[in-house]
Design a protein around this motif. Structure first.
Motif, PDB file in Angstrom:
ATOM      1  N   THR A 117      25.281   4.749 -28.105  1.00 33.16           N
ATOM      2  CA  THR A 117      24.380   4.001 -27.230  1.00 33.16           C
ATOM      3  C   THR A 117      23.222   4.873 -26.757  1.00 33.16           C
ATOM      4  O   THR A 117      22.092   4.389 -26.603  1.00 33.16           O
ATOM      5  CB  THR A 117      25.153   3.455 -26.015  1.00 33.16           C
ATOM      6  OG1 THR A 117      26.277   2.706 -26.469  1.00 33.16           O
ATOM      7  CG2 THR A 117      24.273   2.566 -25.155  1.00 33.16           C
TER       8      THR A 117
ATOM      9  N   LEU B 188      15.942  -0.248 -23.721  1.00 33.45           N
ATOM     10  CA  LEU B 188      17.353   0.055 -23.485  1.00 33.45           C
ATOM     11  C   LEU B 188      17.495   1.270 -22.565  1.00 33.45           C
ATOM     12  O   LEU B 188      18.351   1.301 -21.680  1.00 33.45           O
ATOM     13  CB  LEU B 188      18.062   0.320 -24.814  1.00 33.45           C
ATOM     14  CG  LEU B 188      18.405  -0.891 -25.680  1.00 33.45           C
ATOM     15  CD1 LEU B 188      19.044  -0.432 -26.981  1.00 33.45           C
ATOM     16  CD2 LEU B 188      19.341  -1.827 -24.937  1.00 33.45           C
TER      17      LEU B 188
ATOM     18  N   LEU C 116      19.452   0.725 -19.261  1.00 25.70           N
ATOM     19  CA  LEU C 116      20.834   1.188 -19.249  1.00 25.70           C
ATOM     20  C   LEU C 116      21.090   2.315 -18.255  1.00 25.70           C
ATOM     21  O   LEU C 116      22.148   2.363 -17.627  1.00 25.70           O
ATOM     22  CB  LEU C 116      21.245   1.659 -20.650  1.00 25.70           C
ATOM     23  CG  LEU C 116      21.762   0.586 -21.610  1.00 25.70           C
ATOM     24  CD1 LEU C 116      22.061   1.193 -22.962  1.00 25.70           C
ATOM     25  CD2 LEU C 116      23.008  -0.085 -21.058  1.00 25.70           C
TER      26      LEU C 116
ATOM     27  N   LEU D 107      26.712   8.929 -22.031  1.00 27.92           N
ATOM     28  CA  LEU D 107      25.407   8.292 -22.199  1.00 27.92           C
ATOM     29  C   LEU D 107      24.316   9.055 -21.453  1.00 27.92           C
ATOM     30  O   LEU D 107      23.274   9.407 -22.027  1.00 27.92           O
ATOM     31  CB  LEU D 107      25.478   6.842 -21.714  1.00 27.92           C
ATOM     32  CG  LEU D 107      24.145   6.083 -21.599  1.00 27.92           C
ATOM     33  CD1 LEU D 107      23.519   5.912 -22.976  1.00 27.92           C
ATOM     34  CD2 LEU D 107      24.357   4.728 -20.928  1.00 27.92           C
TER      35      LEU D 107
END
Length: 385
Positions: free
Chosen positions: A208, A218, A222, A265
């Protein structure tokens, strides 16, 4: 010519030892026996009490001789400190709760000698690589051994109730006597929930992060959500996962995935931005594509950040799986065992599970750290070590 190398730890240990010797008996039994000469009590400190003080004083004096090589001074400190501690613990064994202030002062003196031993070993700079590696293992081993030594001596000497804090020897005896049960718990919690959740959570977070680096919306959407989700209390997430995925290890793996996903992430996205503009401009002058730049420049630069997330997640995963087992699990698992045995007041079994979990977490972290050293040998932080 200077004949002595003074050290505040050794000087304090000698003073404490002299004060302990002046105060008299080490225990209430010894005090009663001295007050009643006709009494016959088989008590170890009658024969070893004076020897303990002599051992500490002699060790302190020897360690301060300036002409002695540091390694021999460290050996003398090691033998004297651990010998005195062994005599103290063996002397109080079977007479728990009878220790007086001289006992604890002698223990503090022995601990100070061990402190000085570690300080001397830390100052050594051997040329041999094998000796340096041995010292890196020996120093924390001595430090950890003395945590257990002080714990054992204080709980036995002060007579602390077993239900409040059992001594390490009792915990070790429980570990040895419960190997099949502990092995089943480790298999359920670590080899199923933790490993599966750790691999899936870290892998999903890494993929991701690559997508978020490639697609700007994103990344902007995110990361704020990741910061929010990482603040969610595990005690609130765990029962929901149990309701969704059932009572077996799958729900615990789901909790681990949630706990490990966002640290990976966030760290990976930060690491991908760590490469300098000059290096990226150079890659563009070579007409490198995004993926060529990613694999040859940006991912190597992000490696320390990625491994930092892997090390953080190695402990978070174990904590998450154990806590999740409090909210529903088959009759096996480390969290289940801690919860059920605590209800039965079997605190030695609870501490045995905690010790095994700590050992497993340390091994897990150590394996990741070794892989990091092998994969990022070029990094200044590794080359400097």
């Amino acid at each position: 010519m200077r004949w002595f190398r003074p050290s505040w730890q050794v000087i304090t240990a000698i003073v404490l030892c002299m004060v302990a010797g002046a105060l008299g008996p080490m225990s209430t039994l010894e005090k009663e026996a001295l007050a009643n000469p006709t009494a016959t009590i088989d008590y170890p400190f009658f024969s070893t009490g004076g020897f303990i003080f002599d051992l500490i004083l002699a060790t302190g004096a020897i360690s301060m001789v300036a002409r002695m090589p540091p390694i021999w001074g460290a050996v003398a400190l090691f033998v004297g400190a651990h010998g005195a501690a062994w005599l103290l613990i063996s002397g109080i064994n079977g007479f728990e709760g009878t220790a007086l202030w001289p006992f604890f002062l002698a223990l503090a003196a022995a601990w100070l000698l061990a402190w000085r031993c570690v300080a001397v070993l830390s100052e050594m700079r051997p040329a041999n690589k094998t000796v340096r590696s041995a010292l890196r293992l020996l120093i924390p081993a001595i430090f950890g051994a003395w945590i257990l030594t002080v714990w054992e001596a204080v709980t036995r000497g002060a007579g602390i109730p077993f239900i409040l804090l059992p001594p390490p020897s009792a915990i070790w005896a429980r570990i040895v006597g419960s190997v099949p049960t502990l092995a089943a718990d480790v298999n359920q919690t670590i080899f199923k929930a933790v490993l599966v959740g750790y691999i899936l959570g870290c892998g999903a977070g890494f993929v991701t992060a690559i997508l978020a680096d490639r697609v700007s919306f994103l990344r902007r959407g995110l990361l704020p959500i990741g910061n929010m989700v990482s603040a969610l209390p595990i005690i609130g997430v765990a029962p929901i996962m149990v309701m969704w995925f059932g009572f077996d290890w799958h729900s615990k793996a789901a909790v681990v995935i949630i706990m490990t996903f966002f640290p990976m992430l966030v760290n990976t996205v930060t690491g991908l931005a760590a490469s300098g503009h000059m290096e990226r401009d150079l890659m563009r002058t070579y007409a490198s594509s995004y993926w060529q730049t990613l694999f040859k420049l940006r991912l190597p630069a992000a490696a320390p950040f990625i491994f930092n997330a892997l090390k953080i997640n190695s402990t978070l995963a174990l904590i998450g799986a154990i806590v999740a087992e409090f909210f529903g699990t088959p009759i096996v698992g480390m969290g289940f065992r801690i919860s059920s045995e605590m209800g039965k007041m079997n605190v030695d079994m609870v501490w045995a599970e905690i010790a095994v979990a700590a050992l497993a977490g340390s091994i897990f972290y150590g394996v990741v750290a070794l892989i990091e050293r092998a994969a990022t040998f070029w990094h200044p932080s590794v080359r400097g070590g």
